[in-house]
Design a protein around this motif. Structure first.
Motif, PDB file in Angstrom:
ATOM      1  N   PHE A  67       1.019  -1.134  -0.081  1.00  0.00           N
ATOM      2  CA  PHE A  67      -0.153   0.111  -0.138  1.00  0.00           C
ATOM      3  C   PHE A  67       1.025   1.230   0.084  1.00  0.00           C
ATOM      4  O   PHE A  67       1.634   1.408   0.545  1.00  0.00           O
ATOM      5  CB  PHE A  67      -0.864   0.042   1.128  1.00  0.00           C
ATOM      6  N   VAL A  68       0.458   2.322  -0.610  1.00  0.00           N
ATOM      7  CA  VAL A  68       1.358   3.598  -0.799  1.00  0.00           C
ATOM      8  C   VAL A  68       0.321   4.811  -0.594  1.00  0.00           C
ATOM      9  O   VAL A  68      -0.826   4.446  -1.279  1.00  0.00           O
ATOM     10  CB  VAL A  68       2.129   3.620  -2.103  1.00  0.00           C
ATOM     11  N   VAL A  69       0.506   5.728   0.129  1.00  0.00           N
ATOM     12  CA  VAL A  69       0.061   6.818   0.154  1.00  0.00           C
ATOM     13  C   VAL A  69       1.136   8.038  -0.189  1.00  0.00           C
ATOM     14  O   VAL A  69       1.907   8.025   0.436  1.00  0.00           O
ATOM     15  CB  VAL A  69      -0.604   7.181   1.602  1.00  0.00           C
ATOM     16  N   TYR A  70       0.721   8.645  -1.565  1.00  0.00           N
ATOM     17  CA  TYR A  70       1.893   9.396  -1.912  1.00  0.00           C
ATOM     18  C   TYR A  70       2.159  10.667  -1.024  1.00  0.00           C
ATOM     19  O   TYR A  70       3.190  10.924  -1.358  1.00  0.00           O
ATOM     20  CB  TYR A  70       1.420   9.826  -3.346  1.00  0.00           C
ATOM     21  N   SER A  71       0.882  11.108  -0.571  1.00  0.00           N
ATOM     22  CA  SER A  71       1.019  12.319   0.390  1.00  0.00           C
ATOM     23  C   SER A  71       0.156  12.371   1.298  1.00  0.00           C
ATOM     24  O   SER A  71      -0.900  12.496   0.975  1.00  0.00           O
ATOM     25  CB  SER A  71       1.496  13.375  -0.497  1.00  0.00           C
ATOM     26  N   LEU A  72       0.587  12.582   2.623  1.00  0.00           N
ATOM     27  CA  LEU A  72      -0.426  12.714   3.696  1.00  0.00           C
ATOM     28  C   LEU A  72      -0.771  14.400   3.864  1.00  0.00           C
ATOM     29  O   LEU A  72      -1.467  14.608   4.712  1.00  0.00           O
ATOM     30  CB  LEU A  72       0.119  12.125   4.863  1.00  0.00           C
ATOM     31  N   GLY A  73      -0.029  15.022   3.193  1.00  0.00           N
ATOM     32  CA  GLY A  73      -0.329  16.613   3.028  1.00  0.00           C
ATOM     33  C   GLY A  73       0.529  16.936   4.488  1.00  0.00           C
ATOM     34  O   GLY A  73       1.479  16.306   4.935  1.00  0.00           O
ATOM     35  N   ASN A  74       0.307  18.129   5.043  1.00  0.00           N
ATOM     36  CA  ASN A  74       0.638  18.797   6.160  1.00  0.00           C
ATOM     37  C   ASN A  74      -0.249  18.083   7.327  1.00  0.00           C
ATOM     38  O   ASN A  74      -1.283  18.020   7.404  1.00  0.00           O
ATOM     39  CB  ASN A  74       0.504  20.096   6.113  1.00  0.00           C
ATOM     40  N   PHE A  75       0.542  17.899   8.547  1.00  0.00           N
ATOM     41  CA  PHE A  75      -0.155  17.804   9.926  1.00  0.00           C
ATOM     42  C   PHE A  75      -0.306  19.091  10.530  1.00  0.00           C
ATOM     43  O   PHE A  75      -1.222  19.740  10.239  1.00  0.00           O
ATOM     44  CB  PHE A  75       0.445  16.651  10.564  1.00  0.00           C
ATOM     45  N   LEU A  76       0.957  19.392  11.280  1.00  0.00           N
ATOM     46  CA  LEU A  76       0.683  20.889  12.003  1.00  0.00           C
ATOM     47  C   LEU A  76       1.646  21.675  11.604  1.00  0.00           C
ATOM     48  O   LEU A  76       2.623  21.534  11.415  1.00  0.00           O
ATOM     49  CB  LEU A  76       1.029  20.385  13.784  1.00  0.00           C
ATOM     50  N   ASN A  77       1.233  22.829  10.836  1.00  0.00           N
ATOM     51  CA  ASN A  77       1.840  23.820  10.404  1.00  0.00           C
ATOM     52  C   ASN A  77       1.349  25.102  10.164  1.00  0.00           C
ATOM     53  O   ASN A  77       0.181  25.413  10.725  1.00  0.00           O
ATOM     54  CB  ASN A  77       2.166  23.403   8.828  1.00  0.00           C
ATOM     55  N   ALA A  78       2.078  26.135   9.971  1.00  0.00           N
ATOM     56  CA  ALA A  78       1.756  27.777   9.971  1.00  0.00           C
ATOM     57  C   ALA A  78       1.774  27.956   8.460  1.00  0.00           C
ATOM     58  O   ALA A  78       2.426  29.282   8.291  1.00  0.00           O
ATOM     59  CB  ALA A  78       2.405  28.237  10.914  1.00  0.00           C
ATOM     60  N   GLN A  79       1.488  27.240   7.452  1.00  0.00           N
ATOM     61  CA  GLN A  79       1.488  27.771   6.105  1.00  0.00           C
ATOM     62  C   GLN A  79       0.659  28.543   5.940  1.00  0.00           C
ATOM     63  O   GLN A  79      -0.462  28.548   6.534  1.00  0.00           O
ATOM     64  CB  GLN A  79       1.979  26.763   5.199  1.00  0.00           C
ATOM     65  N   SER A  80       0.514  29.114   4.580  1.00  0.00           N
ATOM     66  CA  SER A  80      -0.621  30.258   4.396  1.00  0.00           C
ATOM     67  C   SER A  80      -1.320  30.070   3.279  1.00  0.00           C
ATOM     68  O   SER A  80      -1.843  31.098   2.701  1.00  0.00           O
ATOM     69  CB  SER A  80       0.092  31.438   4.348  1.00  0.00           C
ATOM     70  N   THR A  81      -1.347  28.728   2.750  1.00  0.00           N
ATOM     71  CA  THR A  81      -2.248  28.338   1.654  1.00  0.00           C
ATOM     72  C   THR A  81      -3.535  27.289   1.901  1.00  0.00           C
ATOM     73  O   THR A  81      -3.211  26.708   2.838  1.00  0.00           O
ATOM     74  CB  THR A  81      -1.459  28.142   0.443  1.00  0.00           C
TER      75      THR A  81
END
Length: 173
Positions: A67-81
């Motif tokens: 099984f592959v998940v290519y990206s879980l995205g962000n978890f805890l962050n302060a990005q701005s998009t």
């Protein structure tokens, strides 16, 4: 990976790959994922794009399912998009079956992606994480990213999730 396979019941590999900010899985990610599964990985967890990317089952050269998940995205962050506020937690079951002769087989079952929303107040204050199922429209209306992106709401978040993660793995509730 091959050495780990010879020593472990389950091999989990984390890959830092993909195009930052892109929900699209690249051909290079897919090719490397197949090689890593062929070498002996059972699960691949992708990071780096800062946004969610899809997941899938791959069949190894020896017939195992990985099984592959290519990206879980962000978890805890302060990005701005907007899309960098959206992530996922991977959950799966590991089942090991041992036969009377001592041989065993270990498989990955029921992978699920539980969406998350990274939330902060104005001026990046009070950064915290919510499961999407617990993230209310009221919270979304107070998100610090709303100053730049007034369209950031539960409907937008759900559309990002459903457009980029396979329904068979996505757990919205």
């Amino acid at each position: 990976v091959e050495l780990a396979r010879s020593m472990a019941d389950v091999v989990v590999v984390s890959c830092h790959w993909g195009v930052e900010g892109s929900h699209q899985v690249t051909d290079a990610q897919r090719a490397l994922a197949q090689k890593i599964i062929d070498w002996g990985a059972d699960v691949i967890i992708g990071t780096h794009p800062h946004v969610v990317q899809d997941a899938e089952w791959l069949t190894s050269a020896d017939g195992r399912q990985g099984f592959v998940v290519y990206s879980l995205g962000n978890f805890l962050n302060a990005q701005s998009t907007m899309d960098t506020m959206i992530g996922a937690i991977l959950d799966f079951t590991i089942q090991k079956t041992t036969q009377p002769d001592g041989s065993s087989e270990t498989v990955i079952l029921e992978p699920k992606l539980y969406p998350t929303v990274n939330h902060y107040d104005a001026h990046y204050a009070n950064v915290r994480m919510y499961l999407f199922r617990d993230y209310t429209e009221e919270l979304a209306s107070q998100h610090g990213v709303r100053g730049k992106y007034p369209q950031f709401n539960r409907g937008y978040i759900e559309s990002v999730l459903t457009n980029n993660l396979s329904e068979e793995f996505l757990q919205l509730t």
